[in-house]
Design an enzyme around this catalytic site. Structure first.
Site, PDB file in Angstrom:
ATOM      1  N   ASP A 182     -66.230  79.547  11.751  1.00 44.11           N
ATOM      2  CA  ASP A 182     -66.527  80.118  10.438  1.00 44.11           C
ATOM      3  C   ASP A 182     -65.299  80.401   9.587  1.00 44.11           C
ATOM      4  OD1 ASP A 182     -65.587  82.259  12.044  1.00 44.11           O
ATOM      5  OD2 ASP A 182     -66.659  83.714  10.789  1.00 44.11           O
ATOM      6  N   ASP A 203     -65.789  78.864  18.375  1.00 44.29           N
ATOM      7  CA  ASP A 203     -65.110  80.097  17.997  1.00 44.29           C
ATOM      8  C   ASP A 203     -65.982  81.265  18.473  1.00 44.29           C
ATOM      9  OD1 ASP A 203     -63.309  81.822  16.499  1.00 44.29           O
ATOM     10  OD2 ASP A 203     -64.916  81.989  15.025  1.00 44.29           O
TER      11      ASP A 203
END
Length: 287
Positions: free
Chosen positions: A226, A18
Site C-alpha cells: 500500500d 507487505d
C-alpha cells in the site's frame, strides 16, 4: 475459496506481502480476517513471504503465530531471514550468511551503526527524530504497539526509521546528503526509513530466483502493498495488488500495469486481493 492446488495448475505460485495496512489492519494490527486465505495458501503449499519494514524480532513472532516456515524479508529489504530447514531443503550455500536463533540471515548494504553515525552528524542541520532517539514509551505513542512489540521494533540491524519534522525542501537536501554516503531515505506507512541502496524488490528477485532454481521452472508471483516503499516490489511480480490507504485512496504509478485494487485496507481487503490475484493468474493461463 482459493484454488491453488498443484494438481489443478501447471505452475508454482509465490505470494509476497507487505504487513502494516496490508496483511495487518492499520489500527489494531489484526490479521484475523485474512486467516482463511492464509490457511488455504499453506494447505496448497504456496509460499507466503512477508516483506516489511519491521525487524526480525517482530517478524519471527508473526511467522510463528501464522505458522509460516518460508523466508521473510525485514527492514525494507535490507535483511533476509531464511529458516534453517528451508535452507537445507533448498540446498543453499550459506558462505555469505550468518546463523542466529535457528535461521540464516544476511544484510544487504550498510549496517545500522554506520547509519546512526551519519545521522548523528546530520541531526545538527535537520529536524527529525529517529528510533535511536526514542524510548520504548515514545515508540508506543507513535505506533500504538504494546511495550513488548515496540521493544522488538527497536531491534534494528540495517535501517533507521525516523519522524521528519523539518520542511519538505529540507528533506530533499537531507536525501542528497545521504546519497553521498550510499544511503537513501524511503517513505513508509508511518515513518521515513534511512537505509542502503537496496529495497524490497532486491529481496523479491533473490527469492524468486531461488524458488525457480528449486522448482526448475518459472514461478507465478503475486505481491500486495500500500505504500511507496512497496511500489518497486509490486513491479517485480506477475500480479500486483494495491491496497487502499486508510482514507480509501490508492497510490498510483503509470508503470504499474494491470494491478488489482483491493476493496479495503487491512486483513479483510488482503484476503479479497489474494483471491482476486490467484483468479487473475488462472485466467491468464486459460486465455
Amino acid at each position: 475459496m482459493i484454488s491453488t492446488d498443484s494438481h489443478s495448475r501447471a505452475y508454482h505460485t509465490v505470494v509476497f506481502t507487505d504487513l502494516d495496512g496490508t496483511l495487518l489492519n492499520h489500527d489494531d494490527y489484526s490479521y484475523k480476517a485474512a486467516m482463511p486465505a492464509i490457511d488455504e495458501l499453506r494447505a496448497n503449499g504456496t509460499p507466503l513471504i512477508l516483506v516489511s519494514s519491521k525487524t526480525r524480532a517482530e517478524m519471527a513472532q508473526l511467522c510463528a503465530e501464522l505458522v509460516i516456515t518460508d523466508p521473510y524479508v525485514c527492514e525494507n529489504g535490507s535483511l533476509i531471514v531464511m529458516p534453517e530447514a528451508w535452507v537445507k531443503s533448498f540446498g543453499i550455500a550459506t558462505d555469505s550468511f550468518t546463523f542466529s536463533d535457528g535461521a540464516w540471515q544476511f544484510v544487504q548494504g550498510a549496517k545500522r551503526p554506520q547509519i546512526l553515525m551519519l545521522l548523528a552528524e546530520l541531526k545538527r542541520h535537520y529536524d527529525f527524530t529517529g528510533f535511536a532517539d526514542m524510548s520504548v514509551a515514545n515508540v508506543v505513542d507513535c505506533t500504538g504497539l504494546s511495550e513488548a512489540a515496540a521493544a522488538q521494533a527497536m531491534q534494528r540491524l540495517a535501517t533507521e526509521p525516523l519522524l521528519w519534522h523539518d520542511k519538505e525542501s529540507a528533506l530533499i537536501e537531507f536525501a542528497q546528503q545521504l546519497s553521498k554516503h550510499n544511503l537513501r531515505v524511503v517513505k513508509g506507512g508511518r515513518f521515513y526509513h534511512v537505509m542502503a541502496h537496496c529495497d524490497k524488490s532486491d529481496a523479491v528477485r533473490y527469492l524468486l530466483n531461488t524458488y525457480e532454481s528449486h522448482y526448475g521452472a518459472k514461478v507465478k508471483s503475486i505481491a500486495l502493498g500500500d505504500s511507496p516503499n512497496d511500489l518497486i516490489m509490486l513491479k517485480e511480480v506477475d500480479q500486483a495488488v494495491v491496497m487502499p490507504h486508510k482514507d480509501g485512496t490508492y497510490m498510483h504509478d503509470d508503470e504499474l500495469l494491470n494491478e488489482i485494487r483491493a476493496p479495503q485496507e487491512g486483513a479483510r481487503g488482503w484476503r479479497a486481493g489474494v483471491e482476486a490475484a490467484l483468479q487473475a493468474l488462472r485466467n491468464g493461463e486459460e486465455a
